[in-house]
Design a protein around this motif. Sequence first.
Motif, PDB file in Angstrom:
ATOM      1  N   SER B  96      41.227  39.061  42.976  1.00 29.82           N
ATOM      2  CA  SER B  96      40.776  38.883  41.593  1.00 29.82           C
ATOM      3  C   SER B  96      41.363  39.987  40.704  1.00 29.82           C
ATOM      4  CB  SER B  96      39.243  38.920  41.564  1.00 29.82           C
ATOM      5  OG  SER B  96      38.785  38.767  40.263  1.00 29.82           O
ATOM      6  N   LEU B  97      41.414  41.209  41.245  1.00 26.25           N
ATOM      7  CA  LEU B  97      41.998  42.319  40.483  1.00 26.25           C
ATOM      8  C   LEU B  97      43.484  42.074  40.241  1.00 26.25           C
ATOM      9  CD1 LEU B  97      40.164  45.001  42.588  1.00 26.25           C
ATOM     10  CD2 LEU B  97      40.061  44.989  40.096  1.00 26.25           C
ATOM     11  N   GLY B  98      44.184  41.624  41.298  1.00 22.28           N
ATOM     12  CA  GLY B  98      45.606  41.335  41.157  1.00 22.28           C
ATOM     13  C   GLY B  98      45.834  40.193  40.183  1.00 22.28           C
ATOM     14  N   LEU B 245      43.641  45.024  52.121  1.00 21.80           N
ATOM     15  CA  LEU B 245      43.116  44.804  50.766  1.00 21.80           C
ATOM     16  C   LEU B 245      44.236  44.926  49.738  1.00 21.80           C
ATOM     17  CD1 LEU B 245      39.722  46.750  50.937  1.00 21.80           C
ATOM     18  CD2 LEU B 245      40.099  44.281  50.965  1.00 21.80           C
ATOM     19  N   LEU B 246      45.040  45.971  49.880  1.00 26.11           N
ATOM     20  CA  LEU B 246      46.127  46.160  48.920  1.00 26.11           C
ATOM     21  C   LEU B 246      47.133  45.015  49.027  1.00 26.11           C
ATOM     22  CD1 LEU B 246      47.336  47.907  46.730  1.00 26.11           C
ATOM     23  CD2 LEU B 246      48.513  49.235  48.481  1.00 26.11           C
ATOM     24  N   ALA B 247      47.408  44.582  50.255  1.00 23.42           N
ATOM     25  CA  ALA B 247      48.365  43.478  50.441  1.00 23.42           C
ATOM     26  C   ALA B 247      47.875  42.221  49.709  1.00 23.42           C
ATOM     27  CB  ALA B 247      48.552  43.201  51.931  1.00 23.42           C
ATOM     28  N   HIS B 248      46.575  41.923  49.859  1.00 18.44           N
ATOM     29  CA  HIS B 248      46.039  40.738  49.168  1.00 18.44           C
ATOM     30  C   HIS B 248      46.127  40.895  47.647  1.00 18.44           C
ATOM     31  CE1 HIS B 248      44.036  39.742  53.092  1.00 18.44           C
ATOM     32  NE2 HIS B 248      44.436  38.553  52.711  1.00 18.44           N
ATOM     33  N   GLY B 249      45.846  42.096  47.163  1.00 17.51           N
ATOM     34  CA  GLY B 249      45.894  42.340  45.717  1.00 17.51           C
ATOM     35  C   GLY B 249      47.313  42.252  45.175  1.00 17.51           C
ATOM     36  N   LEU B 250      48.243  42.843  45.923  1.00 12.05           N
ATOM     37  CA  LEU B 250      49.642  42.835  45.453  1.00 12.05           C
ATOM     38  C   LEU B 250      50.235  41.433  45.501  1.00 12.05           C
ATOM     39  CD1 LEU B 250      51.038  46.134  47.032  1.00 12.05           C
ATOM     40  CD2 LEU B 250      50.259  45.739  44.691  1.00 12.05           C
ATOM     41  N   GLU B 251      49.828  40.672  46.517  1.00 10.97           N
ATOM     42  CA  GLU B 251      50.314  39.294  46.601  1.00 10.97           C
ATOM     43  C   GLU B 251      49.845  38.495  45.385  1.00 10.97           C
ATOM     44  OE1 GLU B 251      50.317  35.949  50.063  1.00 10.97           O
ATOM     45  OE2 GLU B 251      48.374  36.564  49.308  1.00 10.97           O
ATOM     46  N   LYS B 255      51.087  36.306  40.429  1.00  8.61           N
ATOM     47  CA  LYS B 255      50.700  34.902  40.226  1.00  8.61           C
ATOM     48  C   LYS B 255      50.036  34.710  38.861  1.00  8.61           C
ATOM     49  CE  LYS B 255      50.020  33.868  45.122  1.00  8.61           C
ATOM     50  NZ  LYS B 255      49.059  33.479  46.171  1.00  8.61           N
ATOM     51  N   SER B 256      50.154  33.503  38.344  1.00  4.11           N
ATOM     52  CA  SER B 256      49.504  33.217  37.065  1.00  4.11           C
ATOM     53  C   SER B 256      48.031  32.932  37.306  1.00  4.11           C
ATOM     54  CB  SER B 256      50.147  32.010  36.399  1.00  4.11           C
ATOM     55  OG  SER B 256      49.676  30.827  37.009  1.00  4.11           O
ATOM     56  N   ARG B 257      47.231  33.031  36.244  1.00  4.70           N
ATOM     57  CA  ARG B 257      45.780  32.890  36.422  1.00  4.70           C
ATOM     58  C   ARG B 257      45.389  31.491  36.880  1.00  4.70           C
ATOM     59  NH1 ARG B 257      46.328  33.490  30.912  1.00  4.70           N
ATOM     60  NH2 ARG B 257      45.867  31.631  29.680  1.00  4.70           N
ATOM     61  N   THR B 258      46.254  30.503  36.637  1.00  2.00           N
ATOM     62  CA  THR B 258      45.910  29.141  37.063  1.00  2.00           C
ATOM     63  C   THR B 258      46.171  28.925  38.554  1.00  2.00           C
ATOM     64  OG1 THR B 258      48.099  28.417  36.362  1.00  2.00           O
ATOM     65  CG2 THR B 258      46.285  28.073  34.801  1.00  2.00           C
ATOM     66  N   GLU B 259      46.764  29.904  39.188  1.00  2.00           N
ATOM     67  CA  GLU B 259      46.969  29.799  40.637  1.00  2.00           C
ATOM     68  C   GLU B 259      45.740  30.260  41.429  1.00  2.00           C
ATOM     69  OE1 GLU B 259      51.178  30.634  42.129  1.00  2.00           O
ATOM     70  OE2 GLU B 259      51.210  31.553  40.142  1.00  2.00           O
ATOM     71  N   PHE B 260      44.669  30.529  40.712  1.00  2.00           N
ATOM     72  CA  PHE B 260      43.398  30.862  41.353  1.00  2.00           C
ATOM     73  C   PHE B 260      42.341  29.877  40.855  1.00  2.00           C
ATOM     74  CE2 PHE B 260      45.887  34.677  41.049  1.00  2.00           C
ATOM     75  CZ  PHE B 260      45.786  35.202  42.329  1.00  2.00           C
ATOM     76  N   PRO B 261      41.379  29.530  41.705  1.00  2.00           N
ATOM     77  CA  PRO B 261      40.339  28.607  41.241  1.00  2.00           C
ATOM     78  C   PRO B 261      39.532  29.227  40.098  1.00  2.00           C
ATOM     79  CG  PRO B 261      40.206  28.951  43.636  1.00  2.00           C
ATOM     80  CD  PRO B 261      41.156  29.978  43.093  1.00  2.00           C
ATOM     81  N   PHE B 262      39.076  28.388  39.220  1.00  2.00           N
ATOM     82  CA  PHE B 262      38.163  28.815  38.157  1.00  2.00           C
ATOM     83  C   PHE B 262      37.110  27.716  38.050  1.00  2.00           C
ATOM     84  CE2 PHE B 262      36.587  29.534  33.887  1.00  2.00           C
ATOM     85  CZ  PHE B 262      36.580  30.922  33.778  1.00  2.00           C
ATOM     86  N   VAL B 263      35.863  28.072  38.223  1.00  2.00           N
ATOM     87  CA  VAL B 263      34.799  27.057  38.266  1.00  2.00           C
ATOM     88  C   VAL B 263      34.790  26.267  36.957  1.00  2.00           C
ATOM     89  CG1 VAL B 263      32.305  26.695  38.453  1.00  2.00           C
ATOM     90  CG2 VAL B 263      33.415  28.458  39.848  1.00  2.00           C
ATOM     91  N   ARG B 264      34.851  24.939  37.083  1.00  2.00           N
ATOM     92  CA  ARG B 264      34.875  24.087  35.888  1.00  2.00           C
ATOM     93  C   ARG B 264      33.550  24.217  35.140  1.00  2.00           C
ATOM     94  NH1 ARG B 264      35.942  18.216  37.956  1.00  2.00           N
ATOM     95  NH2 ARG B 264      34.092  18.833  39.119  1.00  2.00           N
ATOM     96  N   ASP B 265      33.618  24.005  33.820  1.00  2.00           N
ATOM     97  CA  ASP B 265      32.397  24.145  33.017  1.00  2.00           C
ATOM     98  C   ASP B 265      31.282  23.247  33.545  1.00  2.00           C
ATOM     99  OD1 ASP B 265      33.664  25.964  31.415  1.00  2.00           O
ATOM    100  OD2 ASP B 265      34.286  24.495  29.915  1.00  2.00           O
ATOM    101  N   GLU B 266      31.652  22.036  33.979  1.00  2.00           N
ATOM    102  CA  GLU B 266      30.608  21.095  34.445  1.00  2.00           C
ATOM    103  C   GLU B 266      30.020  21.520  35.793  1.00  2.00           C
ATOM    104  OE1 GLU B 266      33.697  20.474  33.533  1.00  2.00           O
ATOM    105  OE2 GLU B 266      34.636  18.840  34.664  1.00  2.00           O
TER     106      GLU B 266
END
Lengths: 277, 273
Positions: B96-98, B245-251, B255-266
């Motif tokens: 999430s930080l990355g 932890l650093l490896a996951h963050g650097l990976e 990436k763009s923010r849309t490459e991570f899930p974001f809970v839909r409003d519904e």
Amino acid sequence: MSTLKIEDYDRLRSKLPNRTGGWVPGTAVYCRGYDMMDDLVGRVDFFQSLVLNITGQLPEERFAKWLHAAHICVSWPDPRIWCNQIGAYAAMARATVNAASSFGNLAADSVMYGQGTLPIGTRLIQRLHTQHLNEKKSVEEIVDQEIERKGGKVNIMGFARPLASGDERVVAMRRTAKNLAYQDGAHMQLALAIEELLYNRYSETMNFTGYLCAFMSDLGYSAEQVHRIFALIVVNGVTASFSEEAEKPVDSFLPLRCEDIEYTGPAKRALPDMTDE
Amino acid sequence: MVNRSVKSRKEPFVKKASTNIWQEQPVEHNPYLVEKTHLRGYDFDELTQHCDFTEMFYLLFLGELPNRNQKQLLQLLLVTFISPSPRHPASRSAMSLGGGKTFPQHILPASLGIAGGEYLGGRQVQLCMQLIQDNHQIIPALWLEEQEARLAEADKALLAEGRIIYGFGQQYGEIDPYASLLADKFLGKSFSGPHLTWCAGLVEELKPYCIGWLQTGIVAAVLCDLGFPPHAGAGLFQLIQAPGLLAHGLEAYPKSRTEFPFVRDEDYDIVDT
């Protein structure tokens, strides 16, 4: 044993229920049932909104004033204080102010001072109050029991403090509370009685943690809520120490010569033959 | 009448900080600059030529170079737990930080903070080490018998989280089979120590309670066998997990923010309180 089953986890994989609030784009931002922009912004104090977020209850204005005072009087711009040192070192290392404020604040999650003492102190005064009320233990019995529990040391969370005896912060906060028309409740009365006994025996007084935990207990807050409400209580002094040192040349905050760190380890020795192992 | 006026205790603070670890010899013309260093008495230059990472790690923390068994045990610990699962809250924080484009220098310290928790984190390792050190002289079955009343009254959620018998609990309602597999890597070897063996005995006794190894319990037992005190457990666990932890963050960082899930409003349900 777990309260959740696989089907519960599955249901929660993409659904996020939240009791505090959230953003409904195009409609509003909600906080505990309030519309933040219409009901809260410009109408309530920051500390009222903090307590609202943590507890679900919007506290009265005078409590927010008391919280403001508490946050001011415990956060000093003195870089010798342990948490503030982190702010100064962050500046010397040219780290960001957020690193300074966050990690300096984190430093005070300590059992010696700062926020880390608050849940311990709150649990203690609430437990002692229960013993006083339900088990009819006298103040003297309570003090003796706590000193015995600490192996004979006068080390009761909320009383006495490092570096100095007495506590100007308690004086200031008692005055502030009085000006805000707060009366001493049962926890504060017990804390004051313990203080009197400790003062007469050992010349030690209640410290800021003791005062704060007794005050918050009188208002009905739990140890966890106290820890949460005061999570950022030292950040002011940390940021002050950062700001001061950030203006100075690097390596100038209490510079150390090599000889200023005393080496107390093994004498110089030769490496063993590393091929044996 | 209580007098709260402030009076300095005039505590006798030392003039210099001291350390057993590191010795610096200054250059002649400038007492702030270093010419030569020694680590725990050994010439640092020589150490860098002859020691590998595991040996240096052991020397740094424990003061002596490890023997063969100690080195093997530490090395296995460092490689086995080099990264928490990407589903661990600390890894998720790192991602999430990355993904949130937090300044890269904050990815590690912020995610390490989350890896310090009392559930599957450093604090749990520390408390487990204390539990092991206080009780490992008692046969596990007897120790558990002594705990029976406490366990019967214990909060079941805390018991499952490994916060009653620290380091031993459940994941997702069951004994974690993967943690058991990891524990097996350390058991029955020439380098297996008494604390780990005691914990393995305890795990056997805990089966009727549907409680097993948590990964923190394995780390705690191994750190005890290596000779670390409980208060070292939290930070060492964070340190061991730091590369992952650093490896996951650097990976996540490029990436763009849309490459991570974001809970839909519904799917975001503001519960009316």
